[in-house]
Design a protein around this motif. Structure first.
Motif, PDB file in Angstrom:
ATOM      1  N   ARG A  20      48.223  38.612  38.242  1.00 57.22           N
ATOM      2  CA  ARG A  20      46.975  38.890  38.971  1.00 57.22           C
ATOM      3  C   ARG A  20      46.294  37.599  39.439  1.00 57.22           C
ATOM      4  N   GLU A  23      40.406  33.363  38.556  1.00 56.87           N
ATOM      5  CA  GLU A  23      39.098  32.931  39.057  1.00 56.87           C
ATOM      6  C   GLU A  23      39.260  31.805  40.081  1.00 56.87           C
ATOM      7  N   TYR A  26      40.180  33.296  43.414  1.00 55.12           N
ATOM      8  CA  TYR A  26      39.034  33.916  44.085  1.00 55.12           C
ATOM      9  C   TYR A  26      38.097  32.860  44.683  1.00 55.12           C
ATOM     10  N   TYR A 290      37.256  49.512  34.942  1.00 53.60           N
ATOM     11  CA  TYR A 290      38.033  48.275  34.853  1.00 53.60           C
ATOM     12  C   TYR A 290      38.122  47.809  33.393  1.00 53.60           C
ATOM     13  N   TYR A 294      41.528  47.560  31.335  1.00 52.74           N
ATOM     14  CA  TYR A 294      41.970  46.258  30.835  1.00 52.74           C
ATOM     15  C   TYR A 294      42.334  46.364  29.350  1.00 52.74           C
ATOM     16  N   GLU A 317      41.796  44.750  42.174  1.00 53.41           N
ATOM     17  CA  GLU A 317      42.140  43.478  42.798  1.00 53.41           C
ATOM     18  C   GLU A 317      42.258  43.622  44.320  1.00 53.41           C
ATOM     19  N   ASN A 320      38.887  43.749  45.713  1.00 52.71           N
ATOM     20  CA  ASN A 320      38.295  42.405  45.700  1.00 52.71           C
ATOM     21  C   ASN A 320      38.690  41.640  46.967  1.00 52.71           C
ATOM     22  N   TYR A 343      36.980  41.152  37.960  1.00 56.79           N
ATOM     23  CA  TYR A 343      38.227  40.555  37.453  1.00 56.79           C
ATOM     24  C   TYR A 343      37.983  39.900  36.105  1.00 56.79           C
ATOM     25  N   LYS A 344      39.081  39.547  35.457  1.00 57.09           N
ATOM     26  CA  LYS A 344      39.009  38.806  34.185  1.00 57.09           C
ATOM     27  C   LYS A 344      39.943  37.609  34.280  1.00 57.09           C
TER      28      LYS A 344
END
Length: 344
Positions: A20, A23, A26, A290, A294, A317, A320, A343-344
């Motif tokens: 995925r 951060e 993104y 989410y 998760y 995702e 996003n 997100y994580k």
């Protein structure tokens, strides 16, 4: 064979989810100044590169990018469903229905606003081949009757034919949306009934909580912005979830949104809200889903639960990226876009 398939789903799902966006990804996407720049960045990402390589920065449009992103979502999910012989195919059908409903509602909004010609399906050609609805033909429908002709051979025709408006009447979009989602979730719970034990409980809890929070945010919106009476609000709610009739009545009868929040937080699904980091009320169901997905991705040992969790996480995702593309296209404030990302 069953044990092998289960292990394959668990390991493959986690391996695919492990790729995925981070951060850092993104941040770099948010710094892009145009849609072609977003495409260039995704071409450099091993996860998206194979499909993105077919697009050109010179001619790419937002809808082209969105179609390719959704194609990846469906293809990845289908590749996992092949391993789950119990309910995998059923849940694959659920994801198709969810996408179809989104497109149908989008078209009807365009039709209701007098601009059906602006409808363009963002579903990939790959998806259009497996759908029961001819969205290409729908793009040419100029009236509700023509729309019904397009969907006549699909299951949606019987659901939507009763909403044919009389001359001078407007489309009842709220009731149409309710009818479509009621039908979809009804089929989801039929799938869940095929399972048992911990698997059944985990699936039911995931969908119940999501629907409870969707109903809560709907009550909030109808109460605050439309000033509807309690009985009218109830008509717009999904008839599923864990909240009982008494709890629903109390929520619909709350004097204001402050009381509504207080009442909701006394319920089991309402306790989830205080654990979420959100900016806008409408985000609550998506963020809660989410978080639950998760957790299920890494701790569940039930293949069907992990399948659903994978789809939810991958869809988040994709959304996003689409939010970023929209923000880049319209030069929106970067911080506002960032707050929408999950997100994580």
């Amino acid at each position: 064979m069953s044990a092998y398939a289960s292990n394959a789903i668990l390991s493959k799902s986690r391996a695919m989810y492990g790729k995925r966006l981070t951060e850092s990804d993104y941040k770099k996407l948010l710094s892009c100044g145009s849609v072609p720049e977003v495409l260039t960045y995704l071409k450099g990402n091993s996860k998206y590169a194979p499909l993105m390589s077919k697009l050109s920065e010179k001619t790419v449009r937002r809808r082209d990018l969105e179609a390719v992103l959704r194609q990846k979502l469906f293809q990845d999910y289908e590749s996992l469903c092949r391993y789950e012989i119990t309910v995998g195919e059923d849940f694959a059908r659920y994801t198709v229905m969810k996408a179809e409903i989104g497109q149908i509602i989008h078209y009807l909004i365009m039709l209701s606003s007098g601009e059906p010609h602006k409808f363009y399906s963002t579903l990939p050609k790959y998806f259009l081949r497996i759908s029961s609805v001819n969205f290409t033909a729908m793009a040419g429908a100029q009236t509700y009757d023509e729309f019904l002709s397009v969907i006549r051979k699909s299951d949606y025709y019987k659901l939507l034919e009763p909403f044919r408006p009389k001359k001078g009447e407007k489309l009842n979009l709220a009731d149409i949306e309710n009818t479509l989602y009621n039908n979809m979730f009804g089929k989801v719970y039929e799938i869940i009934e095929k399972t048992s034990g911990e698997e059944k409980k985990a699936l039911q809890d995931m969908f119940d909580t999501n629907i409870d929070l969707r109903n809560f945010t709907r009550i909030f919106r109808l109460k605050k912005y439309y000033k509807l009476e309690p009985d009218e609000i109830k008509k717009h709610l999904l008839p599923f979830g864990s909240l009982n009739e008494r709890q629903i009545s109390e929520l619909c009868s709350a004097n204001d949104t402050k009381e509504l929040f207080a009442l909701m937080k006394q319920t089991a699904p309402g306790k989830v809200i205080s654990k979420l980091d959100y900016t806008f009320i409408f985000e609550i169901p998506r963020r809660a889903l989410y978080e639950e997905s998760y957790k299920s991705m890494y701790f569940s040992v039930n293949p069907s639960v992990v399948l659903v969790a994978f789809y939810n996480l991958e869809e988040a995702e994709i959304n996003n990226i689409i939010n970023i593309i929209e923000g880049v296209r319209y030069k929106a404030d970067t911080e506002k876009i960032r707050k929408l990302l999950i997100y994580k």
